[in-house]
Write a protein that holds these residues in place. Structure first.
Motif, mmCIF file in Angstrom:
data_model
loop_
_atom_site.group_PDB
_atom_site.id
_atom_site.type_symbol
_atom_site.label_atom_id
_atom_site.label_comp_id
_atom_site.label_asym_id
_atom_site.label_seq_id
_atom_site.Cartn_x
_atom_site.Cartn_y
_atom_site.Cartn_z
ATOM 1 N N LEU A 6 0.849 -1.195 0.000
ATOM 2 C CA LEU A 6 0.000 0.000 0.000
ATOM 3 C C LEU A 6 0.882 1.242 0.000
ATOM 4 O O LEU A 6 1.843 1.317 0.774
ATOM 5 C CB LEU A 6 -0.884 -0.015 1.262
ATOM 6 C CG LEU A 6 -1.738 1.226 1.523
ATOM 7 C CD1 LEU A 6 -2.875 1.328 0.511
ATOM 8 C CD2 LEU A 6 -2.311 1.183 2.949
ATOM 9 N N GLY A 7 0.559 2.208 -0.843
ATOM 10 C CA GLY A 7 1.263 3.488 -0.844
ATOM 11 C C GLY A 7 0.382 4.572 -0.245
ATOM 12 O O GLY A 7 -0.795 4.673 -0.604
ATOM 13 N N LEU A 8 0.920 5.356 0.678
ATOM 14 C CA LEU A 8 0.173 6.477 1.257
ATOM 15 C C LEU A 8 0.861 7.770 0.852
ATOM 16 O O LEU A 8 2.057 7.947 1.114
ATOM 17 C CB LEU A 8 0.131 6.370 2.792
ATOM 18 C CG LEU A 8 -0.490 5.092 3.366
ATOM 19 C CD1 LEU A 8 -0.435 5.126 4.894
ATOM 20 C CD2 LEU A 8 -1.923 4.912 2.888
ATOM 21 N N PHE A 9 0.106 8.674 0.218
ATOM 22 C CA PHE A 9 0.656 9.965 -0.209
ATOM 23 C C PHE A 9 0.136 11.047 0.722
ATOM 24 O O PHE A 9 -1.060 11.300 0.788
ATOM 25 C CB PHE A 9 0.275 10.238 -1.666
ATOM 26 C CG PHE A 9 1.058 9.370 -2.617
ATOM 27 C CD1 PHE A 9 0.710 8.046 -2.798
ATOM 28 C CD2 PHE A 9 2.171 9.871 -3.276
ATOM 29 C CE1 PHE A 9 1.455 7.230 -3.643
ATOM 30 C CE2 PHE A 9 2.916 9.063 -4.128
ATOM 31 C CZ PHE A 9 2.559 7.737 -4.309
ATOM 32 N N GLY A 10 1.051 11.692 1.447
ATOM 33 C CA GLY A 10 0.699 12.607 2.519
ATOM 34 C C GLY A 10 0.623 11.792 3.800
ATOM 35 O O GLY A 10 0.213 10.616 3.780
ATOM 36 N N TRP A 40 -3.477 -5.594 9.182
ATOM 37 C CA TRP A 40 -3.958 -6.517 8.149
ATOM 38 C C TRP A 40 -2.800 -7.185 7.403
ATOM 39 O O TRP A 40 -3.018 -7.876 6.413
ATOM 40 C CB TRP A 40 -4.857 -5.777 7.154
ATOM 41 C CG TRP A 40 -6.202 -5.409 7.716
ATOM 42 C CD1 TRP A 40 -6.756 -5.866 8.886
ATOM 43 C CD2 TRP A 40 -7.175 -4.529 7.137
ATOM 44 N NE1 TRP A 40 -7.997 -5.315 9.070
ATOM 45 C CE2 TRP A 40 -8.292 -4.484 8.014
ATOM 46 C CE3 TRP A 40 -7.214 -3.757 5.978
ATOM 47 C CZ2 TRP A 40 -9.414 -3.717 7.759
ATOM 48 C CZ3 TRP A 40 -8.340 -2.988 5.722
ATOM 49 C CH2 TRP A 40 -9.432 -2.974 6.599
ATOM 50 N N GLY A 41 -1.579 -6.948 7.833
ATOM 51 C CA GLY A 41 -0.430 -7.620 7.236
ATOM 52 C C GLY A 41 0.064 -6.992 5.948
ATOM 53 O O GLY A 41 0.770 -7.637 5.167
ATOM 54 N N CYS A 42 -0.292 -5.745 5.690
ATOM 55 C CA CYS A 42 0.163 -5.077 4.466
ATOM 56 C C CYS A 42 1.513 -4.410 4.689
ATOM 57 O O CYS A 42 1.863 -4.032 5.800
ATOM 58 C CB CYS A 42 -0.845 -4.019 4.032
ATOM 59 S SG CYS A 42 -2.481 -4.696 3.738
ATOM 60 N N GLU A 43 2.250 -4.256 3.574
ATOM 61 C CA GLU A 43 3.516 -3.534 3.593
ATOM 62 C C GLU A 43 3.198 -2.101 3.148
ATOM 63 O O GLU A 43 2.578 -1.915 2.103
ATOM 64 C CB GLU A 43 4.451 -4.177 2.573
ATOM 65 C CG GLU A 43 5.853 -4.350 3.045
ATOM 66 C CD GLU A 43 6.640 -5.198 2.062
ATOM 67 O OE1 GLU A 43 6.761 -4.810 0.878
ATOM 68 O OE2 GLU A 43 7.131 -6.256 2.490
ATOM 69 N N VAL A 44 3.634 -1.108 3.936
ATOM 70 C CA VAL A 44 3.207 0.261 3.646
ATOM 71 C C VAL A 44 4.389 1.151 3.240
ATOM 72 O O VAL A 44 5.422 1.174 3.914
ATOM 73 C CB VAL A 44 2.471 0.880 4.858
ATOM 74 C CG1 VAL A 44 1.959 2.279 4.518
ATOM 75 C CG2 VAL A 44 1.304 -0.014 5.290
ATOM 76 N N TYR A 45 4.206 1.868 2.116
ATOM 77 C CA TYR A 45 5.181 2.824 1.602
ATOM 78 C C TYR A 45 4.578 4.216 1.761
ATOM 79 O O TYR A 45 3.421 4.432 1.390
ATOM 80 C CB TYR A 45 5.469 2.536 0.120
ATOM 81 C CG TYR A 45 6.152 1.201 -0.097
ATOM 82 C CD1 TYR A 45 5.443 0.010 0.027
ATOM 83 C CD2 TYR A 45 7.513 1.138 -0.382
ATOM 84 C CE1 TYR A 45 6.065 -1.214 -0.132
ATOM 85 C CE2 TYR A 45 8.147 -0.094 -0.552
ATOM 86 C CZ TYR A 45 7.422 -1.263 -0.425
ATOM 87 O OH TYR A 45 8.036 -2.475 -0.572
ATOM 88 N N VAL A 46 5.362 5.144 2.304
ATOM 89 C CA VAL A 46 4.819 6.477 2.594
ATOM 90 C C VAL A 46 5.578 7.539 1.806
ATOM 91 O O VAL A 46 6.815 7.563 1.796
ATOM 92 C CB VAL A 46 4.879 6.776 4.107
ATOM 93 C CG1 VAL A 46 4.509 8.228 4.385
ATOM 94 C CG2 VAL A 46 3.914 5.840 4.853
#
Ligand SMILES: [Zn+2]
Ligand SMILES: [Zn+2]
Length: 334
Positions: free
Chosen positions: A170-174, A189-195
């Protein structure tokens, strides 16, 4: 009661919210009177103040309200005096239009927003229909609970609409109030997050909360993301997000208004390969009712910066400048 009131549209830098004395409102049938403890601040308030959304003026802003029931209109059955309640953006819907009937009350033709079409929580008291107030999990303090009501509940809706699945990226912008809660749900939920965010302090908070990677909005991460959520008011971000979105991925735009237009999209490079763009409008009561217990189960740990009610203008200026870590919350005078 003391209230911070918006009387006319204006740049927030002119500090348009004015402290006034108003009579305490009287609850009508099926309404509760709530003594407000705290109220979160949200980008939507900036959109209202600066005219990108049209509130009913004059208005008391604020839709992340935590308080206690201090009066009951006739026929109230769901709450008793002294109960702690939360109030969110959804203030009323018609219940009859095809959107309401089909379970999409967030799109109701007569949707009214708290602190926009009805008075909200930048005040010592407010009234709301008992059908649009929520019990709050005990584990959260008042100021921790406030951002769950919009930043959290809308963020939850964004995540559901993104279609993200367990262990996807998942990518989060802001990385403001909403994203800092969304990352905690996605991790759960076990997701890998890119910010992707400009502010170094925001990147540090993202890493502290478990982001595998944090960089600037134009940077290319080591891996593409399956879903992305754009929390920024900047049009250009849509292009940045599509650039790092995996084939078949979906970008959810989580803001009510962009401050500027989205630049032209090169279809072949950015949108082909079955990529999707979806916006999010409002929330349903179900979003809040599902999210609040989930927030307690995880548990979400909101990062909160408190201000006094009379500092609302200052707090909103800091929000506009991206200088609030986590979520901003206004505390009412006793
Ligand atoms: Zn909001
Ligand atoms: Zn409706």
């Amino acid at each position: 009661m003391k209230a911070m009131v918006l009387k006319e549209i204006s740049p927030i830098e002119k500090e348009p919210l004015q402290m006034v004395d108003l009579p305490v409102p009287t609850p009508r049938p099926k309404e509760i009177l709530v003594k407000v403890s705290v109220c979160g601040i949200c980008h939507t308030e900036l959109d209202e103040i600066e005219g990108r959304l049209q509130p009913n003026l004059p208005v008391i802003l604020g839709h992340e309200i935590v308080g206690r029931v201090e009066g009951l209109g006739s026929g109230v059955a769901k709450f008793a005096l002294g109960d702690r309640v939360g109030i969110a953006w959804i203030n009323s819907v018609c219940g009859k239009c095809h959107f309401c009937v089909e379970g999409n009350e967030n799109l109701c033709l007569e949707y009214k927003g708290t602190g926009c079409h009805a008075n909200g929580g930048y005040a010592q008291y407010t009234v709301v229909s008992e059908d649009f107030a929520y019990p709050l999990p005990d584990r959260f303090s008042d100021s921790e609970a406030a951002p769950l009501l919009c930043a959290g509940a809308i963020g939850y809706r964004d995540l559901i609409l993104s279609g993200i699945k367990k262990s996807q990226t998942l990518g989060l912008f802001g990385f403001g109030a909403s994203a800092h809660i969304v990352i905690q749900v996605a991790k759960y939920w076990g997701c890998e997050v890119y910010v992707f965010t400009r502010g170094e302090e925001h990147r540090n908070l993202a890493k502290k909360l478990g982001a595998v990677w944090a960089g600037g909005p134009e940077e290319i991460p080591p891996q593409k993301v399956n879903c992305a959520i754009d929390f920024t008011p900047v049009g250009e971000t849509v292009l940045n997000a599509l650039r790092v979105l995996e084939k078949g991925g979906r970008l959810v735009i989580a803001v009510v208004r962009k401050r500027d237009i989205i630049p032209p999209i090169n279809y072949a490079q950015l949108l082909w390969d079955e990529k999707e763009i979806k916006s999010v409008a409002n929330i349903t009561r179900n979003d809040a009712q599902e999210f609040l217990p989930l927030a307690a189960e995880i548990p979400i740990i909101p990062e909160v910066q408190e201000f006094r009610l009379d500092e609302a203008n200052k707090a909103l200026i800091l929000l506009k400048e991206g200088k609030i870590q986590g979520a901003g919350v206004l505390r009412m005078p006793k």
